[in-house]
Enzyme design. Structure first.
Site, PDB file in Angstrom:
ATOM      1  N   ARG A  54      70.360   9.049  90.303  1.00 49.39           N
ATOM      2  CA  ARG A  54      70.410  10.517  90.323  1.00 49.39           C
ATOM      3  C   ARG A  54      69.731  11.135  89.093  1.00 49.39           C
ATOM      4  O   ARG A  54      68.910  12.028  89.202  1.00 49.39           O
ATOM      5  CB  ARG A  54      71.863  10.980  90.323  1.00 49.39           C
ATOM      6  CG  ARG A  54      72.500  11.013  91.672  1.00 49.39           C
ATOM      7  CD  ARG A  54      72.185  12.332  92.314  1.00 49.39           C
ATOM      8  NE  ARG A  54      72.516  12.295  93.711  1.00 49.39           N
ATOM      9  CZ  ARG A  54      73.392  13.100  94.292  1.00 49.39           C
ATOM     10  NH1 ARG A  54      74.017  13.990  93.581  1.00 49.39           N
ATOM     11  NH2 ARG A  54      73.612  13.027  95.579  1.00 49.39           N
ATOM     12  N   ASP A 159      81.653  28.167  91.602  1.00 44.03           N
ATOM     13  CA  ASP A 159      81.359  26.734  91.543  1.00 44.03           C
ATOM     14  C   ASP A 159      80.723  26.488  90.181  1.00 44.03           C
ATOM     15  O   ASP A 159      80.312  27.425  89.494  1.00 44.03           O
ATOM     16  CB  ASP A 159      80.390  26.333  92.660  1.00 44.03           C
ATOM     17  CG  ASP A 159      80.456  24.837  92.965  1.00 44.03           C
ATOM     18  OD1 ASP A 159      81.159  24.448  93.907  1.00 44.03           O
ATOM     19  OD2 ASP A 159      79.811  24.048  92.233  1.00 44.03           O
TER      20      ASP A 159
HETATM   21  C1  SAM Z   1      83.017  18.502  97.732  1.00 40.54           C
HETATM   22  S1  SAM Z   1      82.648  20.137  97.209  1.00 40.54           S
HETATM   23  C2  SAM Z   1      84.000  21.051  97.956  1.00 40.54           C
HETATM   24  C3  SAM Z   1      83.530  22.336  98.641  1.00 40.54           C
HETATM   25  C4  SAM Z   1      84.607  23.111  99.407  1.00 40.54           C
HETATM   26  N1  SAM Z   1      85.674  23.542  98.567  1.00 40.54           N
HETATM   27  C5  SAM Z   1      85.149  22.298 100.547  1.00 40.54           C
HETATM   28  O1  SAM Z   1      86.280  21.840 100.505  1.00 40.54           O
HETATM   29  O2  SAM Z   1      84.423  22.108 101.525  1.00 40.54           O
HETATM   30  C6  SAM Z   1      83.138  20.059  95.495  1.00 40.54           C
HETATM   31  C7  SAM Z   1      82.521  21.167  94.653  1.00 40.54           C
HETATM   32  O3  SAM Z   1      83.179  21.185  93.384  1.00 40.54           O
HETATM   33  C8  SAM Z   1      82.226  21.554  92.407  1.00 40.54           C
HETATM   34  N2  SAM Z   1      82.706  21.135  91.083  1.00 40.54           N
HETATM   35  C9  SAM Z   1      82.743  19.879  90.533  1.00 40.54           C
HETATM   36  N3  SAM Z   1      83.243  19.924  89.286  1.00 40.54           N
HETATM   37  C10 SAM Z   1      83.544  21.218  89.045  1.00 40.54           C
HETATM   38  C11 SAM Z   1      84.094  21.904  87.909  1.00 40.54           C
HETATM   39  N4  SAM Z   1      84.428  21.257  86.797  1.00 40.54           N
HETATM   40  N5  SAM Z   1      84.252  23.243  88.015  1.00 40.54           N
HETATM   41  C12 SAM Z   1      83.914  23.910  89.134  1.00 40.54           C
HETATM   42  N6  SAM Z   1      83.382  23.319  90.226  1.00 40.54           N
HETATM   43  C13 SAM Z   1      83.204  21.998  90.179  1.00 40.54           C
HETATM   44  C14 SAM Z   1      80.950  20.843  92.844  1.00 40.54           C
HETATM   45  O4  SAM Z   1      79.801  21.445  92.285  1.00 40.54           O
HETATM   46  C15 SAM Z   1      81.037  20.973  94.375  1.00 40.54           C
HETATM   47  O5  SAM Z   1      80.306  22.080  94.835  1.00 40.54           O
END
Ligand code: SAM
Length: 292
Positions: A54, A159
């Site tokens: 990545r 996000d």
């Molecule tokens: C798997 S997605 C979940 C999306 C949605 N909530 C769902 O359940 O379909 C996880 C998201 O968390 C975000 N994320 C990861 N670490 C984070 C942090 N420390 N603060 C805010 N967002 C974060 C990622 O960028 C990603 O877009």
């Protein structure tokens, strides 16, 4: 929450990816430590190859060919831009419309009816990825309350990924993203692309206007945003340590108004975490007080 928590959400690379740049065990641990400290991401040892792949892609684009130089660049970048690129490269924004339907059924059947009396409320989608989650809420609310209603909720979506937020703000999705949910009621709220945009849909302006996007790191103290009647924080905590989860859940609870609801992912559970919320049903918690 199972005892063996998966490490950070990194998708598999395609078999056509270029050969990863060499990442030594020590360099991997430094990057993992940085990702844990800055973003709460737990990168297990098994992720070394994927991290190399990545980040290697990102490094090549920037003309950097050693992880030593890359780490140095992050350290020397006072703007924080290099860290943003790192998290953008490491996180997976997997999501979908109407994901974990039970939460949306609960919202429409148990929560929205009260808002006809109380007036407009606020909802926060706290890891909104590319926007499918907050737009699902907006579409349902628009359909439930109708265009003229003064009860339409205000939706805040956030996000950490600037890349995901940029996509979300556009509100444009390929037809396949709606996977069988493109029913006539939903189509009413979407603009169908033509010509070059055939096969794409865009949220109508009134749906776009219901959602405000912000960049928020959930492991840092939360900005002052007022209180919310509902918070969706789904499928992000699973990648945080237990301590970070506990801290976050308590901060989210403080942002809920009395009687407000917290929805977490169905594979996430708050058992074993100290928090003030009442467990209502799988993946749904409620703050005590309020009208009910
Ligand atoms: C798997 S997605 C979940 C999306 C949605 N909530 C769902 O359940 O379909 C996880 C998201 O968390 C975000 N994320 C990861 N670490 C984070 C942090 N420390 N603060 C805010 N967002 C974060 C990622 O960028 C990603 O877009």
């Amino acid at each position: 929450m199972s005892a063996s928590r998966p490490s950070a959400p990194i998708e598999m690379e395609s078999s056509q990816s270029p050969v990863p740049l060499e990442l030594t065990g020590n360099q991997f641990r430094r990057i993992a430590e940085l990702a844990r400290r800055e973003f709460g991401l737990e990168l297990g040892e098994g992720k070394q190859h994927l991290v190399a792949s990545r980040l290697g892609k990102l490094m090549r684009q920037q003309g950097i060919f050693s992880f030593r130089d890359y780490y140095q660049r992050i350290e020397q970048d006072a703007t924080g831009g290099a860290l943003v690129e790192l998290i953008d490269a490491l996180t997976t924004n997997h999501t979908s419309f109407f994901r974990e339907q039970a939460h949306f059924d609960f919202l429409v059947e148990q929560v929205f009816p009260d808002w006809k009396r109380s007036g407009p409320e606020r909802i926060w989608s706290a890891a909104s990825a590319t926007g499918e989650e907050p737009y699902t809420i907006a579409l349902l609310a628009r359909e439930y309350f109708g265009a003229e209603s003064s009860s339409l909720p205000q939706i805040v979506a956030s996000d950490i990924s600037t890349r995901a937020l940029a996509a979300a703000r556009k509100g444009i999705y390929r037809e396949e993203r709606f996977q069988g949910v493109l029913t006539p009621w939903l189509k009413k709220h979407l603009l169908h692309g033509e010509g070059h945009w055939r096969g794409w849909y865009r949220m109508r302006p009134e749906i776009l206007a219901m959602v405000q996007f912000h960049r928020i790191n959930l492991i840092e103290p939360l900005p002052e945003m007022g209180s919310f009647a509902v918070i969706f924080c789904r499928n992000v905590m699973i990648y945080f340590s237990r301590e970070t989860q506990e801290l976050l859940v308590n901060r989210l609870a403080a942002c809920l108004q009395p009687g407000g609801y917290l929805f977490v992912g169905h594979s996430e559970s708050l058992s074993g975490i100290r928090h003030p919320l009442q467990h209502l049903q799988p993946a749904i918690y409620r703050k005590r007080g309020g009208r009910r």
